[in-house]
Design a protein around this motif. Structure first.
Motif, PDB file in Angstrom:
ATOM      1  N   LEU A   1       1.008  -1.097  -0.121  1.00 23.77           N
ATOM      2  CA  LEU A   1       0.127   0.036   0.003  1.00 23.77           C
ATOM      3  C   LEU A   1       0.753   1.177   0.052  1.00 23.77           C
ATOM      4  CD1 LEU A   1      -2.296  -2.138   1.045  1.00 23.77           C
ATOM      5  CD2 LEU A   1      -3.234  -0.182   2.331  1.00 23.77           C
ATOM      6  N   ASP A   2       0.675   2.188  -0.990  1.00 22.90           N
ATOM      7  CA  ASP A   2       1.423   3.337  -1.018  1.00 22.90           C
ATOM      8  C   ASP A   2       0.782   4.670  -0.972  1.00 22.90           C
ATOM      9  OD1 ASP A   2       3.664   4.618  -3.762  1.00 22.90           O
ATOM     10  OD2 ASP A   2       3.501   4.927  -1.477  1.00 22.90           O
ATOM     11  N   ASP A   3       0.815   5.086   0.419  1.00 24.56           N
ATOM     12  CA  ASP A   3       0.135   6.467   0.567  1.00 24.56           C
ATOM     13  C   ASP A   3      -1.442   6.576   0.315  1.00 24.56           C
ATOM     14  OD1 ASP A   3       0.504   9.842  -0.224  1.00 24.56           O
ATOM     15  OD2 ASP A   3       0.322   8.966   1.874  1.00 24.56           O
ATOM     16  N   VAL A   4      -1.898   5.443   0.740  1.00 26.62           N
ATOM     17  CA  VAL A   4      -3.444   5.180   0.286  1.00 26.62           C
ATOM     18  C   VAL A   4      -4.429   6.089   1.130  1.00 26.62           C
ATOM     19  CG1 VAL A   4      -5.329   3.698   0.468  1.00 26.62           C
ATOM     20  CG2 VAL A   4      -3.159   2.856  -0.356  1.00 26.62           C
ATOM     21  N   ARG A   5      -5.549   6.909   0.474  1.00 22.55           N
ATOM     22  CA  ARG A   5      -6.385   7.675   1.280  1.00 22.55           C
ATOM     23  C   ARG A   5      -7.704   7.001   0.762  1.00 22.55           C
ATOM     24  NH1 ARG A   5      -7.493  12.236  -0.662  1.00 22.55           N
ATOM     25  NH2 ARG A   5      -5.997  12.366  -2.213  1.00 22.55           N
ATOM     26  N   ALA A   6      -8.503   6.795   1.529  1.00 26.27           N
ATOM     27  CA  ALA A   6      -9.810   6.016   1.297  1.00 26.27           C
ATOM     28  C   ALA A   6     -10.800   6.749   2.316  1.00 26.27           C
ATOM     29  CB  ALA A   6      -9.749   4.806   1.291  1.00 26.27           C
ATOM     30  N   GLY A   7     -11.897   6.661   1.870  1.00 23.39           N
ATOM     31  CA  GLY A   7     -13.206   6.943   2.620  1.00 23.39           C
ATOM     32  C   GLY A   7     -14.548   6.221   2.037  1.00 23.39           C
ATOM     33  N   TYR A   8     -15.479   6.553   2.739  1.00 20.66           N
ATOM     34  CA  TYR A   8     -16.944   6.164   2.144  1.00 20.66           C
ATOM     35  C   TYR A   8     -17.660   7.032   1.491  1.00 20.66           C
ATOM     36  CZ  TYR A   8     -15.785   2.131   5.367  1.00 20.66           C
ATOM     37  OH  TYR A   8     -15.165   0.973   5.789  1.00 20.66           O
ATOM     38  N   GLY A   9     -18.350   6.869   0.378  1.00 17.52           N
ATOM     39  CA  GLY A   9     -19.098   7.591  -0.341  1.00 17.52           C
ATOM     40  C   GLY A   9     -18.450   8.996  -0.559  1.00 17.52           C
ATOM     41  N   SER A  10     -19.387  10.104  -0.093  1.00 21.21           N
ATOM     42  CA  SER A  10     -18.855  11.539   0.116  1.00 21.21           C
ATOM     43  C   SER A  10     -18.284  11.864   1.339  1.00 21.21           C
ATOM     44  CB  SER A  10     -19.910  12.285  -0.387  1.00 21.21           C
ATOM     45  OG  SER A  10     -21.173  11.949   0.471  1.00 21.21           O
ATOM     46  N   GLY A  11     -18.162  11.112   2.304  1.00 22.08           N
ATOM     47  CA  GLY A  11     -17.535  11.157   3.517  1.00 22.08           C
ATOM     48  C   GLY A  11     -15.981  11.621   3.693  1.00 22.08           C
ATOM     49  N   PRO A  12     -15.444  11.863   4.778  1.00 17.04           N
ATOM     50  CA  PRO A  12     -14.193  12.467   4.934  1.00 17.04           C
ATOM     51  C   PRO A  12     -13.483  11.078   4.695  1.00 17.04           C
ATOM     52  CG  PRO A  12     -15.220  12.164   7.053  1.00 17.04           C
ATOM     53  CD  PRO A  12     -16.280  11.945   5.894  1.00 17.04           C
ATOM     54  N   ASP A  13     -11.962  11.425   4.550  1.00 18.20           N
ATOM     55  CA  ASP A  13     -11.050  10.386   4.545  1.00 18.20           C
ATOM     56  C   ASP A  13     -11.090   9.626   5.868  1.00 18.20           C
ATOM     57  OD1 ASP A  13      -8.525  12.268   2.337  1.00 18.20           O
ATOM     58  OD2 ASP A  13     -10.431  10.902   1.794  1.00 18.20           O
TER      59      ASP A  13
ATOM     60  N   GLY B   1      -3.300   8.456   4.207  1.00 10.93           N
ATOM     61  CA  GLY B   1      -2.013   8.083   3.691  1.00 10.93           C
ATOM     62  C   GLY B   1      -1.363   7.134   4.267  1.00 10.93           C
ATOM     63  N   VAL B   2      -1.962   5.908   3.981  1.00  8.33           N
ATOM     64  CA  VAL B   2      -1.108   4.616   4.817  1.00  8.33           C
ATOM     65  C   VAL B   2      -0.506   3.823   3.888  1.00  8.33           C
ATOM     66  CG1 VAL B   2      -1.721   2.603   5.718  1.00  8.33           C
ATOM     67  CG2 VAL B   2      -3.625   4.494   6.120  1.00  8.33           C
ATOM     68  N   SER B   3       0.986   3.770   4.042  1.00 10.20           N
ATOM     69  CA  SER B   3       1.573   2.813   3.336  1.00 10.20           C
ATOM     70  C   SER B   3       2.110   1.696   4.227  1.00 10.20           C
ATOM     71  CB  SER B   3       3.002   3.667   3.145  1.00 10.20           C
ATOM     72  OG  SER B   3       2.809   4.851   2.194  1.00 10.20           O
ATOM     73  N   LEU B   4       2.039   0.591   3.753  1.00 10.53           N
ATOM     74  CA  LEU B   4       2.699  -0.629   4.293  1.00 10.53           C
ATOM     75  C   LEU B   4       2.751  -1.661   3.211  1.00 10.53           C
ATOM     76  CD1 LEU B   4       0.158  -2.765   4.626  1.00 10.53           C
ATOM     77  CD2 LEU B   4      -0.721  -1.245   6.130  1.00 10.53           C
ATOM     78  N   GLN B   5       3.609  -2.766   3.780  1.00 13.45           N
ATOM     79  CA  GLN B   5       4.304  -4.004   3.216  1.00 13.45           C
ATOM     80  C   GLN B   5       4.019  -5.046   3.933  1.00 13.45           C
ATOM     81  OE1 GLN B   5       8.114  -3.382   1.771  1.00 13.45           O
ATOM     82  NE2 GLN B   5       7.594  -1.810   0.238  1.00 13.45           N
ATOM     83  N   VAL B   6       3.501  -6.038   3.197  1.00 15.08           N
ATOM     84  CA  VAL B   6       3.247  -7.424   3.615  1.00 15.08           C
ATOM     85  C   VAL B   6       4.293  -8.403   2.959  1.00 15.08           C
ATOM     86  CG1 VAL B   6       1.961  -9.321   4.656  1.00 15.08           C
ATOM     87  CG2 VAL B   6       1.079  -7.134   4.570  1.00 15.08           C
ATOM     88  N   GLN B   7       5.382  -9.221   3.744  1.00 17.26           N
ATOM     89  CA  GLN B   7       6.013 -10.059   2.883  1.00 17.26           C
ATOM     90  C   GLN B   7       5.400 -11.163   2.696  1.00 17.26           C
ATOM     91  OE1 GLN B   7       9.134  -9.020   2.094  1.00 17.26           O
ATOM     92  NE2 GLN B   7       8.791  -7.240   2.916  1.00 17.26           N
TER      93      GLN B   7
END
Lengths: 345, 248, 291
Positions: free
Chosen positions: B6-18, B22-28
């Protein structure tokens, strides 16, 4: 509205002078303008000697006032609370038949009985609401349709009130030129009343509760709002001015037939006006009513009173829902172009 | 090699707030990671963003180098990602066997799906006993098993599990985590979200701490378990309880 | 007083047709939570199509199903894609879609009225007036054929839902939309197909309507109200419910009409609706909650 107030307080804190804050001044001027407009409306019938299209002008304005009252009232349950009723014309019929019946059999003028008709509708709304508002969403909408059709069957078979053949009501004793005047004033007062009620509800704790219910009923419930009581109250309140309008309108027709009131097309118009104008706003139904009435007039003059009007109504409704769900007032507000004179929220 | 990124992910529901800021993580690959954090941190949203169940408004999600951002859930599934939601998302009126059958929906070929279903029933005797029972009559723990068994059938590259212990008694929770350890033993890559941070971290290799839609800490699971600040914030100061705190 | 069995038989025959009409409506609700108020209007449009096919081309209404059903399937796909699917992400989805379908119904009624005026129509087929006489009971041929056709169509629907892959996906989506998504069902595509099927069922029902009942542009309101009552009584989204409710209520209505008055043919359904809402809001076969 909130902007104005914030600005107002900001100015006041910067300039502790005797000058009134800019925000409140604008609200003041808006109210003054509106009062002038209402005053003008009151004066229109006085142009009797001068205006050539007098009868027609009064007629169309009376119709507009009625629909303003209907749409604004519907908005209380359909817009603020978010419970779409497609059977609200039951109140219209109830008001019309109550006042008409009393007049035909007891001789009391519907102008006097109109407020009583309104109260009857509030009572009716409370009883009906207590049943139908046990459901929500789609089931509620369906129950309002069924309600309206039950009412239709009821009135069609109620011989005391004329049944499907109708009930004729004595004519108003005035010269033909002036006959529309009392209805004009009656509906104007009704419209002002309905809009004022809508305004007061919007700006009250009750109104806030309704909007909370519309947004998320479960959360509203959890926040301590008695959603059932609020919904029933909204449903009942929305019936008052519709009942009043029904009493007046029925009288103006001088002949009451169930199919004049109890068709889904009438319900459709109420909904359409509120949506086109802007649901859940105070000014929205007013704008919507004026626009749709005007549009209908143009459409009828072009195509005659045919089914094409119905088709166009349907297309308009679909268009509004798909492209302008917030209506005129909502869309303007989103673009920050809502003129102060229309911002009554 | 990182399977999930995940590289700097911003997400939210419908028209709501984020919800994710900005989440970045890796899973081996072949490792198990557990996301912990307080309520409202956005833990479930991370999984939903990967799965395409929530609007990703910024950043990138990729699995095995393939870009998943903005794809529909059924497309993400086709890339080998399987999601076990918080509410288990079973088909209440269908039997255990039919639910497993539905899991094989994306496998296409009937015979292949049938074989896997039998395999799953063998692997989960609790479900085999109840194969003709309607899903809504199962207990909470059995439902969770069924939800995990569905994932078993798909043999995904990446398994996303959202709060498996939710609403379950401690005894049952242990069984559920045993199943997750089995997935782990098979070499599957697992990303877990857990409210019960201790249990979640105990069966994981790495831990990720999320708060207010951002990653706060990341590290080896047992180091997160013992990190004093994290302990205080998210695990609560606890004395050693019987059976708890021991190594997996 | 007419033979009670006679009344019951007529009620059952009618109920089967009602059930078929309502099946599309309840399925659409079950899959995508849309109340399609235009369902009645679809049927009326189909009835007009079938009527003209019979009058101008001599195509028997039963055969016309082979035309109306596929045509309305396609129409349903188009309507869903162009109109309803746009509202999927809207916060007030339930209301918006109801109002949208309401607008669609008005538009269809208006177009029909403008095109064909308000004249009442009904296809005059040979079997609509003839009957079989069994003892003291007579069975109207038209209605009997109609009933058989409905059973057949119900059977086809059942087979589709239980034996085909898309049918399976539709059933799954009806039970739990989220779960269906998670196992890889493309719910958008499935919703579109389901809407198409619902419309196709309306089309087939319209073909039957063309000779079973008189129809006119504004008739769809009575029909949609009746069908809505049926799906609520049966349980929103339940096909079994719609079948049982359809036949059950039609029989009750038949008796009520005979004992009381003709207005009860509709009133029965509306009253049943209110009673159900009071006593058991989820209907006969509806689920009160899901996992």
């Amino acid at each position: 509205m909130a902007d104005e107030l914030a600005q107002g307080s900001g100015v006041a804190s910067r300039q502790p002078s005797a000058e009134r804050p800019a925000g409140t001044r604008r609200v003041g001027s808006r109210n003054a303008l509106l009062s002038c407009a209402v005053l003008v409306l009151f004066c229109v019938p006085l142009t009797y000697p001068v205006l050539t299209t007098y009868s027609y002008t009064l007629q169309i304005m009376t119709t507009a006032f009625m629909w303003i009252a209907l749409a604004s009232s519907w908005n209380i349950i359909g817009g603020y609370a978010g419970y779409i009723s497609l059977g609200h014309n039951v109140f219209l019929a109830a008001g019309a038949y109550f006042a008409g019946g009393v007049f035909a059999y007891q001789g009391v003028s519907p102008f006097i009985m109109a407020p009583v008709a309104g109260l009857l509708c509030v009572l009716l709304g409370t009883l009906v609401g207590a049943i139908t508002l046990r459901t929500s969403g789609p089931a509620f909408i369906i129950s309002t349709i069924a309600l309206m059709l039950i009412a239709r069957i009821l009135f069609d078979n109620w011989d005391y009130l004329g049944g499907s053949n109708g009930l004729s009501v004595p004519l108003l004793d005035l010269e033909t030129g002036l006959i529309k005047v009392p209805f004009y004033y009656g509906m104007l007062l009704c419209a002002i009343g309905a809009v004022y009620l809508s305004y007061r509800v919007r700006h009250s704790k009750f109104g806030l509760g309704l909007r909370a219910i519309a947004e998320d009923e479960v959360k509203a419930e959890v926040a301590g709002i008695d959603t059932r009581a609020y919904k029933i109250a909204a449903f009942a309140l929305s019936g008052f001015f519709i009942g009043v309008a029904g009493a007046l309108w029925g009288y103006s027709l001088f002949y009451l037939r169930p199919e004049a009131f109890l068709t889904l097309a009438v319900a459709a118009d109420m909904v359409l006006m509120a949506i086109v104008g802007g649901r859940a706003t105070v000014a929205g139904p007013v704008i919507g009513a004026i626009l749709i009435v005007a549009f209908n007039e143009i459409s009828v003059s072009q195509f005659g009173n045919s089914e094409i009007n119905l088709a166009i109504t349907g297309v308009l409704l679909m268009g509004a829902l798909l492209f302008f769900p917030a209506g005129v007032v909502g869309a303007l507000r989103e673009r920050r172009r809502l003129p102060r004179i229309l911002d009554w929220d | 090699m990182a399977l999930l990124e995940l590289d700097d992910v911003r997400a939210g529901y419908g028209s709501g707030p984020d919800i994710l800021n900005g989440v970045s993580l890796q899973v081996q690959e072949s490792s198990t990671s557990c996301v912990i954090g307080p309520n409202g941190a956005g833990k479930s949203t991370v999984l939903k963003a990967i799965m395409g169940l929530v609007d990703v408004r910024g950043g990138e999600v990729s699995v095995g180098g393939e870009r998943l951002t903005g794809q529909r859930p059924d497309q993400v599934l086709a890339h080998g990602v399987c999601f076990v939601p918080q509410d288990r998302s079973l088909f209440p009126e269908m039997t255990v066997r039919e639910n497993l059958s539905m899991a094989g929906y994306s496998l296409g070929r009937r015979r292949k799906a049938e074989a896997r279903i039998d395999e799953a029933l063998d692997a989960f005797p609790v479900l085999a006993e109840r194969r003709s029972q309607r899903a809504r009559t199962l207990s909470g723990g059995q439902q969770q098993m069924l939800a995990l068994a569905r994932a078993w059938i798909l043999k995904p590259r990446l398994l996303l599990v959202d709060e498996p212990s939710m609403g379950l008694a401690p005894q049952v929770t242990k069984q559920v985590f045993d199943v997750i350890r089995r997935f782990r033993a098979l070499g599957m890559t697992v990303l877990l979200v857990e409210q019960n941070a201790r249990q979640g971290l105990e069966c994981s290799d790495r831990g990720i701490v999320l708060d207010l839609g951002r990653k706060r800490f990341e590290g080896a699971a047992d180091s997160i378990l013992t990190h004093p600040e994290v302990r205080e914030l998210y695990l609560g100061k606890q004395r050693e309880r019987h059976g708890n705190g021991a190594a997996p | 007083m007419t033979n009670a069995i006679q009344i019951a038989v007529l009620g059952v025959l009618l109920g089967g047709v009602y059930a078929l009409m309502a099946s599309g409506l309840t399925m659409i609700y079950g899959v995508m939570q849309i109340i399609n108020l235009a369902h009645g209007a679809f049927m009326i449009v189909a009835a007009y199509v079938a009527f003209f096919l019979y009058r101008d081309s001599g195509i028997d209404p039963f055969l016309s199903i082979l035309i109306t059903a596929p045509a309305f399937f396609v129409a349903g796909l188009i309507v869903y894609t162009l109109l309803f699917s746009r509202l999927v992400d809207s916060p007030r989805f339930g209301e918006m879609t109801v109002l949208l379908s309401f607008g669609l119904a008005l538009a269809l009624e208006g177009s029909l009225g403008a095109g064909f005026s308000g004249i009442y129509h009904r296809s005059d087929v040979s079997y609509s007036t003839s009957t079989w006489d069994i003892g003291s009971i007579f069975i109207p041929k038209g209605q009997a054929y109609g009933f058989v056709a409905c059973l057949g169509l119900f059977g086809l629907l059942w087979a589709f839902l239980n034996l085909t892959r898309p049918g399976y996906a539709i059933r799954a989506t009806m039970q739990n939309r989220g779960a269906a998504q998670v196992v890889g069902v493309n719910v958008t595509r499935i919703s579109t197909i389901a809407f198409g099927i619902g419309a196709a069922l309306a089309g087939a029902a319209g073909s039957l309507m063309s000779f079973l009942f008189t129809f006119h542009p504004a008739a769809h309101w009575q029909w949609i109200a009746l069908l809505l009552s049926l799906i609520v009584v049966g349980g929103l989204g339940s096909l079994a419910g719609v079948f049982v409710a359809g036949i059950g209520l039609a029989v009750v209505a038949a008796f009520a009409t005979d004992w009381l008055s003709p207005t009860w043919s509709y009133l029965t359904f509306y009253l049943a609706l209110f009673i159900v809402l009071l006593v058991r809001p989820q209907g006969l076969f509806g689920k009160a909650a899901t996992i």
